[in-house]
Design a protein around this motif. Sequence first.
Motif, short mmCIF file in Angstrom:
data_model
loop_
_atom_site.label_atom_id
_atom_site.label_comp_id
_atom_site.label_asym_id
_atom_site.label_seq_id
_atom_site.Cartn_x
_atom_site.Cartn_y
_atom_site.Cartn_z
N VAL B 24 0.86 -1.41 -0.58
CA VAL B 24 0.25 -0.06 0.10
C VAL B 24 0.94 0.94 0.49
O VAL B 24 0.68 2.43 -0.27
N ILE B 33 -2.11 6.17 -5.39
CA ILE B 33 -3.19 5.23 -5.07
C ILE B 33 -3.20 4.80 -4.06
O ILE B 33 -2.85 3.81 -3.63
N THR B 34 -4.46 4.99 -3.47
CA THR B 34 -4.70 4.01 -1.90
C THR B 34 -5.69 3.64 -2.46
O THR B 34 -6.50 3.08 -3.44
N PRO B 35 -5.68 2.32 -2.26
CA PRO B 35 -6.76 1.20 -1.55
C PRO B 35 -8.18 1.37 -1.59
O PRO B 35 -8.13 2.14 -0.87
N PRO B 36 -8.90 1.94 -2.92
CA PRO B 36 -9.71 2.01 -3.37
C PRO B 36 -11.19 1.36 -1.80
O PRO B 36 -12.33 1.78 -2.01
N ASN B 37 -11.04 -0.50 -1.61
CA ASN B 37 -11.79 -1.10 -0.89
C ASN B 37 -11.18 -1.70 -0.51
O ASN B 37 -10.23 -2.59 -0.60
N VAL B 39 -11.79 -4.86 -1.08
CA VAL B 39 -11.91 -5.94 -2.79
C VAL B 39 -10.34 -6.11 -3.07
O VAL B 39 -9.16 -7.08 -3.38
N ALA B 40 -9.82 -4.76 -2.58
CA ALA B 40 -8.46 -4.38 -3.23
C ALA B 40 -6.94 -4.76 -2.55
O ALA B 40 -6.36 -6.05 -3.37
N PHE B 43 -7.57 -8.78 -3.67
CA PHE B 43 -6.61 -9.39 -4.75
C PHE B 43 -5.41 -9.04 -4.69
O PHE B 43 -4.50 -9.61 -5.26
N ALA B 44 -4.60 -8.00 -3.23
CA ALA B 44 -3.16 -7.61 -3.69
C ALA B 44 -2.60 -9.41 -2.48
O ALA B 44 -1.55 -9.26 -2.88
#
Lengths: 480, 81
Positions: B24, B33-37, B39-40, B43-44
Amino acid sequence: MSAPAELVELSLTEASGLLTSRVVSAKDLTESALERIEKLQAPLNAFIWIDAEGARRKADEIDLARARNTELPVLAGIPMAHKDMFDLGGRLATCGSNIRADHAPRGMATAIARLEDQGSITLGGLNMAEFAQGPTGHNAHFGDCRNPWSLPYISGGSSSGSGAAVAARLVFASIGSDTGGSIRIPSSCCGVTGLKPTYGRVSRHGAMPLSFSMDCIGPLARTAADCALMMEAIAGPDAQDPTSAGTPVPAYSRNLTGDLSDCRIGVPSNWGTLDLDPEVEAAFAAALEVLVSRGATLSRIDIPVMPDISACSAVVSRVELGAVHADWMRRRPQDYAANVSGRMYPAYAIPGTYYVEALRRRGSILATFCQEVFGKVDLIAVPTIPKRIPTRAETDIESGAEGVLERFLSPSANTRLLSYLGLPAISVPMSFDSRGLPMGLQIAARPFGEGRLLRAGEAYQRDTAWHNASPLPKLEEGIR
Amino acid sequence: MSQRTCAPPLIEMAGAALTSEDVVRAIDAWHGITPPNQVALEFARDLARVIAAFEALAPVEFAAEPSDFARALAEFSDTPK
């Protein structure tokens, strides 16, 4: 010969023949399609937008030209609709997204321009996964596209509307895009025929980018013969797309001989997923027998460089996707569905050196693959999707359910490997499972082997009837 | 919403162990860019598999020229020459 009562049940090839012999008019076909769309759009959600007036106007122009004895191309008067990601001269191209919900570029995608120059009629823009991301057909902005064979099940993606609209006889053919399986997966899920061409075979000018090293544009239609007609129209070099190939375009339709005696088919002993569902396995075995009865020979084959293909493909597709969306991911992340932005996010942590390395290896990996595989066989056959297809609920990432990511990604297990290699592949319907849902047979060929693939698909469809099966009786019964 | 307060799952990488916080921080620093949610971050976790699979490949020789993909497509073409 008189026009059949149900014009929508015609294949593109049959409809073209009736238009040429003036048994039906472009207006007849267009009105028939629009009537069907009006009836089935609500349950299927296959369209994002519909241009009925534009379609009627074009149909009248075609009929007028024919009445004046103007010689018209084979696709003149054929109603189609395309994945909503192509520049269409001022018409919408939403890319299935909120971000581009009002996007109406003035340019014209080469593939669609070539179809419309031949007189095809564009009825509208078809539903798709947001920015073509996702193999299931979910769309948080325009609503999920539904499978005409059973509405709770996935239609496949990302060309979801293309698969559903062709299967439900809303259109005779559609153009989709395929970066990891996005033509082949909905073709398999919806029981239609879809061709992912060789990288560069069809111009991508005016098409939404996803992964520019792997994106391909290709047709979905009822039959392989229909796809051959579509390919003859759209394939070939394009000065506006520097990656388009100059390789001459064969007369695909004239090559549909039914004879596969020059086709050695390899069945891989290793591939994405060969742990097949028993119903898929039985259908696949039966499909191979049909190909053998047409003269093909079968053998087992070990696929080389599989770890290389898989690892490099994953890096290239993720990084290129992240690159084209970086600006929106910074400024408007909330405008993506969570499963789309979430899936893109980790791509930004992949080192640039890995991306360069993955592309640097690509030519030598393809060369090794071709030498070792196509030195022994001419075609590779595997089930398009190794398992019976899941429901939309079972693959809804935002449900957060246990194992949902794996279920969401699973439809592309057998398709995505071919995209890094740039190889062509066709998916043809090969049976139905015990729930009445279609299953697909995927056949791949060496570069620019579309002619051989179409010949294999058409030969298979001479002896099978899966591609003629219609979801309409059950679908109409269900919505009555 | 900020996801930085989420418990960071460990991301195993060949030769290193990165936490999702490291990922992150790197993405934020390099791309803004920051984690939008949530779910991100799910997936990470999958990223470790992608990286490990790539790092497991045999290295390319230092002096090897980049291979020519377009030429390979043409060389093995099914189209009669």
